[in-house]
Scaffold this motif. Structure first.
Motif, PDB file in Angstrom:
ATOM      1  N   LEU A  11      23.347  11.363 -63.636  1.00  0.00           N
ATOM      2  CA  LEU A  11      22.230  12.132 -63.092  1.00  0.00           C
ATOM      3  C   LEU A  11      22.634  13.543 -62.671  1.00  0.00           C
ATOM      4  O   LEU A  11      21.791  14.301 -62.209  1.00  0.00           O
ATOM      5  N   ASP A  12      23.897  13.895 -62.819  1.00  0.00           N
ATOM      6  CA  ASP A  12      24.333  15.221 -62.365  1.00  0.00           C
ATOM      7  C   ASP A  12      23.610  16.366 -63.061  1.00  0.00           C
ATOM      8  O   ASP A  12      23.503  17.456 -62.510  1.00  0.00           O
ATOM      9  N   ILE A  33       6.385  11.535 -50.156  1.00  0.00           N
ATOM     10  CA  ILE A  33       5.891  11.899 -51.491  1.00  0.00           C
ATOM     11  C   ILE A  33       6.821  11.436 -52.608  1.00  0.00           C
ATOM     12  O   ILE A  33       6.454  11.527 -53.769  1.00  0.00           O
ATOM     13  N   LEU A  34       8.007  10.927 -52.272  1.00  0.00           N
ATOM     14  CA  LEU A  34       8.961  10.525 -53.313  1.00  0.00           C
ATOM     15  C   LEU A  34       8.374   9.459 -54.228  1.00  0.00           C
ATOM     16  O   LEU A  34       8.415   9.599 -55.452  1.00  0.00           O
ATOM     17  N   ILE A  52      17.015   6.877 -63.447  1.00  0.00           N
ATOM     18  CA  ILE A  52      17.033   6.951 -61.978  1.00  0.00           C
ATOM     19  C   ILE A  52      17.146   5.543 -61.388  1.00  0.00           C
ATOM     20  O   ILE A  52      17.919   5.305 -60.456  1.00  0.00           O
ATOM     21  N   GLN A  53      16.401   4.594 -61.959  1.00  0.00           N
ATOM     22  CA  GLN A  53      16.446   3.218 -61.452  1.00  0.00           C
ATOM     23  C   GLN A  53      17.814   2.582 -61.688  1.00  0.00           C
ATOM     24  O   GLN A  53      18.330   1.852 -60.836  1.00  0.00           O
ATOM     25  N   GLU A  54      18.422   2.893 -62.837  1.00  0.00           N
ATOM     26  CA  GLU A  54      19.736   2.329 -63.154  1.00  0.00           C
ATOM     27  C   GLU A  54      20.829   2.920 -62.264  1.00  0.00           C
ATOM     28  O   GLU A  54      21.861   2.306 -62.055  1.00  0.00           O
ATOM     29  N   HIS A  55      20.619   4.122 -61.775  1.00  0.00           N
ATOM     30  CA  HIS A  55      21.615   4.828 -60.953  1.00  0.00           C
ATOM     31  C   HIS A  55      20.972   5.224 -59.624  1.00  0.00           C
ATOM     32  O   HIS A  55      21.059   6.362 -59.190  1.00  0.00           O
ATOM     33  N   PHE A  59      21.012   8.698 -57.456  1.00  0.00           N
ATOM     34  CA  PHE A  59      19.785   9.480 -57.291  1.00  0.00           C
ATOM     35  C   PHE A  59      19.545   9.772 -55.810  1.00  0.00           C
ATOM     36  O   PHE A  59      19.230  10.903 -55.437  1.00  0.00           O
ATOM     37  N   LEU A  60      19.708   8.760 -54.963  1.00  0.00           N
ATOM     38  CA  LEU A  60      19.503   8.971 -53.525  1.00  0.00           C
ATOM     39  C   LEU A  60      20.510   9.985 -52.977  1.00  0.00           C
ATOM     40  O   LEU A  60      20.162  10.810 -52.128  1.00  0.00           O
TER      41      LEU A  60
END
Length: 136
Positions: A11-12, A33-34, A52-55, A59-60
């Motif tokens: 995600l970088d 709003i996230l 995003i879900q996999e990582h 992401f957080l």
């Protein structure tokens, strides 16, 4: 060397995205709003939401990093990163005009509208929730 070598994650690439930087600033100012933003993103870019879900932890971490430039005006910083020529559909132009009719500056409306993935309702909510910050 895998994709996580040296602490880098899949995600970088988001760090260099003006849209992600705007999203990060908006989420840090208004965390509720996230979820709606991710739902909207899922309609437009399901592959990114899957990534995003996999990582999720990565992401957080990214979404909670300090916004570049500290507490400055992220929308002003974003203006320099946004392309100067934008193509919009007639429907999007009408949405932008409606947001402007609410009394907001066109440049600000454009920045927020595109940061909200062209979602008029999210943009209006953000503009209204943060209108006191824009006068500074």
């Amino acid at each position: 060397m895998g994709p996580n070598a040296g602490g880098a994650t899949n995600l970088d690439f988001l760090r260099s995205s003006p849209q992600f930087q705007a999203l990060r600033a908006m989420v840090q100012a208004n965390p509720q709003i996230l979820q709606p933003m991710l739902q909207e993103l899922g309609k437009q870019n399901p592959q990114l939401v899957r990534l995003i879900q996999e990582h999720h932890a990565d992401f957080l971490r990214l979404i909670n990093e300090p916004v570049e430039g500290g507490e400055g005006n992220i929308l002003g910083q974003l203006a320099g990163a946004m392309p100067q020529a934008l193509t919009v559909t007639p429907e999007e132009r009408e949405a932008i005009e409606r947001l402007e009719a609410m009394g907001f500056d066109r440049a600000l409306v454009l920045q927020v509208f595109f940061a909200c993935n062209k979602n008029e309702e999210l943009a209006a909510n953000y503009l209204l929730d943060h209108m006191h910050e824009f006068d500074e």
